[in-house]
Design an enzyme around this catalytic site. Sequence first.
Site, mmCIF file in Angstrom:
data_model
loop_
_atom_site.group_PDB
_atom_site.id
_atom_site.type_symbol
_atom_site.label_atom_id
_atom_site.label_comp_id
_atom_site.label_asym_id
_atom_site.label_seq_id
_atom_site.Cartn_x
_atom_site.Cartn_y
_atom_site.Cartn_z
ATOM 1 N N CYS A 103 -5.979 10.041 -1.579
ATOM 2 C CA CYS A 103 -5.737 11.482 -1.704
ATOM 3 C C CYS A 103 -7.050 12.165 -2.115
ATOM 4 C CB CYS A 103 -4.652 11.759 -2.743
ATOM 5 S SG CYS A 103 -5.193 11.506 -4.454
ATOM 6 N N GLU A 151 -6.380 3.553 -7.034
ATOM 7 C CA GLU A 151 -7.829 3.659 -6.848
ATOM 8 C C GLU A 151 -8.529 4.078 -8.142
ATOM 9 O OE1 GLU A 151 -5.376 5.143 -5.120
ATOM 10 O OE2 GLU A 151 -6.133 5.937 -3.219
#
Lengths: 143, 143
Positions: free
Chosen positions: A76, A48
Site C-alpha cells: 500500500c 512490510e
Amino acid sequence: MRAALDAAGAAAAVGEVPVGAAVVRDGAIVAVAANAPRTLHDPTAHAEMLAIREAARILGRERLEDCDLWVTLEPCAMCAGAIAHARIARLYYGAGDPKGGAVEHGPRFFAQPTCHHRPEIYAGIGEAEAGTLLRDFFRERRG
Amino acid sequence: MRAALDAAGAAAAVGEVPVGAAVVRDGAIVAVAANAPRTLHDPTAHAEMLAIREAARILGRERLEDCDLWVTLEPCAMCAGAIAHARIARLYYGAGDPKGGAVEHGPRFFAQPTCHHRPEIYAGIGEAEAGTLLRDFFRERRG
C-alpha cells in the site's frame, strides 16, 4: 518468499488479513513478519512495516540499501513510502492489490516524479498461493 | 499545533529533520512525537507515525476515528497511508512539502479513487514557524 507466505498463513490463523513479509540480505533472512494491526492495536503494523523496522533494528541503521523485501501482497502507499525511506534495493511481491495497492495501482508511488528512491520491482512471485490465502480468508469471514 | 512545533524544535536539537506531530481527541493531546529515524534506527519513525502508533497504543485500538492529527509538515505517502489506515478524522498541517509531500504534491494520496479514508484537511496552520524551523535546520547543515 516461502517465509513470507508462511507468515501470511500464520496471520490468517489469528484473524489478521493474511499478508507476510521478509527482509533478505546476502541471501539470508534478516527479519520476517506477519500483518498484525488488530493484534498489536497499531494501524501501521502491516507485514512490510514490521519486517523493515525489525531489520533496521537488528542491523542498527535506518537504511537498508543492501536488503531486499519479499511480500505476499502488493504494498500500500504507507508501505511503499517506507520501502523508499529504507532504500530497499529490490521489491518482490506476490498478488496485485487493485483496492489498496500503491505500486501498480492507485497512487503508483514509485512512478511519481517526486519519488526519491525506486527499488527494482518484481511482481507475481508466489502470486497463486498468496492470492488463495487472501481469498480463503475473506470467504471464511463472509460465510 | 504548539505541541507539534515544540516537538519539531526538539528534533532539530538532536540532529533530526525538525518535524513534530500530535494526536488530539476531544481537545486533549493523546500523543506528541518528534521525527526520529536516525535516533531510533527506524526508517518509518516520522513524527506522524510515532504519534499515531503511541495514540493507538494508549487508546488500545487500531482505529482513531475520533482523533485529529496535527503535524508541522505536509505528510509523505507513508504517513498519509497511516493516517488513512488509522481513520484520523481531521488532518491539520503546517508547511507544504513539494519534494516529499503526498497530500497536495506527488501522489496526492487522498485524492486517489482507491483511497479508502479521507480526513478533513486543513493546510497552512503554523506554516511560517514550521517552515522557518526546517529552513534554519538545512541552512545550518549546509553551512
